[in-house]
Write an enzyme that holds these catalytic residues in place. Structure first.
Site, PDB file in Angstrom:
ATOM      1  N   HIS A 139       0.813  -1.228   0.000  1.00  0.00           N
ATOM      2  CA  HIS A 139       0.000   0.000   0.000  1.00  0.00           C
ATOM      3  C   HIS A 139       0.843   1.272   0.000  1.00  0.00           C
ATOM      4  CE1 HIS A 139       0.775  -0.283   4.342  1.00  0.00           C
ATOM      5  NE2 HIS A 139       0.377   0.979   4.458  1.00  0.00           N
ATOM      6  N   ASP A 140       2.041   1.208   0.566  1.00  0.00           N
ATOM      7  CA  ASP A 140       2.897   2.397   0.635  1.00  0.00           C
ATOM      8  C   ASP A 140       4.047   2.359  -0.363  1.00  0.00           C
ATOM      9  OD1 ASP A 140       1.578   3.946   2.489  1.00  0.00           O
ATOM     10  OD2 ASP A 140       2.665   3.134   4.215  1.00  0.00           O
ATOM     11  N   LYS A 143       5.814   5.438  -1.810  1.00  0.00           N
ATOM     12  CA  LYS A 143       6.741   6.277  -1.052  1.00  0.00           C
ATOM     13  C   LYS A 143       8.165   6.197  -1.588  1.00  0.00           C
ATOM     14  CE  LYS A 143       4.187   6.571   3.301  1.00  0.00           C
ATOM     15  NZ  LYS A 143       4.174   6.252   4.741  1.00  0.00           N
ATOM     16  N   HIS A 168       1.983   9.827  -2.771  1.00  0.00           N
ATOM     17  CA  HIS A 168       2.441   8.434  -2.796  1.00  0.00           C
ATOM     18  C   HIS A 168       1.377   7.425  -3.217  1.00  0.00           C
ATOM     19  CE1 HIS A 168       0.864   8.007   1.407  1.00  0.00           C
ATOM     20  NE2 HIS A 168       0.790   6.723   1.103  1.00  0.00           N
ATOM     21  N   HIS A 192      -6.239   4.021   0.104  1.00  0.00           N
ATOM     22  CA  HIS A 192      -6.141   3.673   1.529  1.00  0.00           C
ATOM     23  C   HIS A 192      -6.098   4.902   2.434  1.00  0.00           C
ATOM     24  CE1 HIS A 192      -1.859   4.052   0.370  1.00  0.00           C
ATOM     25  NE2 HIS A 192      -1.627   4.351   1.637  1.00  0.00           N
ATOM     26  N   HIS A 193      -5.933   6.102   1.859  1.00  0.00           N
ATOM     27  CA  HIS A 193      -6.014   7.339   2.644  1.00  0.00           C
ATOM     28  C   HIS A 193      -7.304   8.116   2.363  1.00  0.00           C
ATOM     29  CE1 HIS A 193      -2.233   7.312   4.755  1.00  0.00           C
ATOM     30  NE2 HIS A 193      -1.578   7.035   3.642  1.00  0.00           N
ATOM     31  N   ASP A 221      -4.290   0.274   8.736  1.00  0.00           N
ATOM     32  CA  ASP A 221      -3.158   1.190   8.592  1.00  0.00           C
ATOM     33  C   ASP A 221      -3.128   2.197   9.743  1.00  0.00           C
ATOM     34  OD1 ASP A 221      -0.913   2.322   7.343  1.00  0.00           O
ATOM     35  OD2 ASP A 221      -2.133   3.682   6.135  1.00  0.00           O
TER      36      ASP A 221
END
Length: 287
Positions: A139-140, A143, A168, A192-193, A221
């Site tokens: 998911h990240d 970054k 990201h 996801h954010h 998260d």
């Protein structure tokens, strides 16, 4: 193992359960499973295929048909090997991104485990649970495109730095979009954010437009972020995390039903951090 050929020596149901265990295990899910149905079993082929068998060969098949079907299974296994290699590269890349920050050590594994535990508790399909597991791990990944001085800044970020951080999910989405095996993971990576109330990023979607899987990944998260030490604060207790996240559910920043479900499985079916981040490097302090 490239290929498994199973001949039922008992109930079809037990054999089908073995199929599921092979296909659902991260280590063996690309193994090609061929189900050989003896003449004594007049039915069961459909149950085997529904359980995850890649091919079903009946005893009435000729020798030539049997050879051709097995050759085809081998060719398909070679095709899936290339997909497995691609996923291994992406997973390694995700781990490399996480390695840039000692304070997030184990974060992606825990988010993947917590998300999939929620999915299992909700009775989601195997494909959805697997997507939650993979989504937690990658998911990240976006970054990788964020400068280290922004990613690891110990103090509060400026508005410009926050805008950089908020890129990201889109970077990760663009990295994974060409890979067909990640099509179910893409919504998790991109959203996801996002928040049910529409105040998240990068697209500002919410309500019915925000799918279930990103909602699940979001609560996993947030919990992991709260319950681990960060450069700017110490970890919160599990009870304090529950208080904070319950309030976020009330305001629509998180899905309240998923917050409740998360804490039902917390400490039993999900991973909680056990590794303490290393102390600051004295050479860095001296600098």
């Amino acid at each position: 193992i490239d290929l498994v050929i199973l001949v039922p020596n008992g109930s079809i149901e037990l054999t089908a359960e073995l199929f599921r265990s092979i296909k659902f295990d991260q280590r063996s899910r690309f193994t090609w499973v061929v189900f050989f149905l003896p003449a004594a079993h007049t039915d069961g082929g459909e149950a085997a295929m529904e359980a995850g068998a890649d091919e079903c060969i009946r005893n009435v098949a000729s020798d030539r048909e049997l050879v051709l079907r097995l050759l085809k299974a081998r060719q398909m296994k070679h095709a899936t090997d290339s997909m497995e290699d691609a996923e291994a590269v992406i997973t390694s890349l995700a781990n490399a991104v996480e390695g840039k920050d000692h304070y997030t050590c184990g974060h992606i594994e825990r988010v993947g485990a917590s998300s999939s535990a929620i999915g299992l508790r909700m009775g989601l399909s195997e494909a959805e649970v697997m997507a939650l597991r993979q989504g937690g791990i990658v998911h990240d990944i976006g970054k990788i495109g964020i400068p280290d001085q922004v990613l690891n800044k110990p103090g509060k970020l400026t508005d410009d730095e926050m805008n950089i951080i908020r890129r990201h999910p889109l970077i990760g989405y663009d990295i994974l979009k060409p890979l067909r095996t990640f099509h179910m993971v893409l919504p998790i990576v991109r959203w996801h954010h996002e928040k049910p109330n529409g105040k998240g990023y990068p697209d500002g979607i919410g309500g019915a437009d925000l799918p279930l899987l990103p909602r699940i990944a979001a609560v996993a998260d947030v919990l992991d972020a709260l319950i681990t030490d960060r450069p700017y604060r110490k970890a919160f207790s599990l009870e304090k995390c529950r208080e904070i996240m319950t309030e976020s559910g009330r305001t629509g920043d998180l899905d309240p039903e998923l917050v409740q479900l998360l804490f039902e499985v917390a400490g039993t079916e999900i991973m909680l951090p056990t590794v303490t981040p290393p102390p600051p490097n004295p050479l860095m302090q001296a600098a």
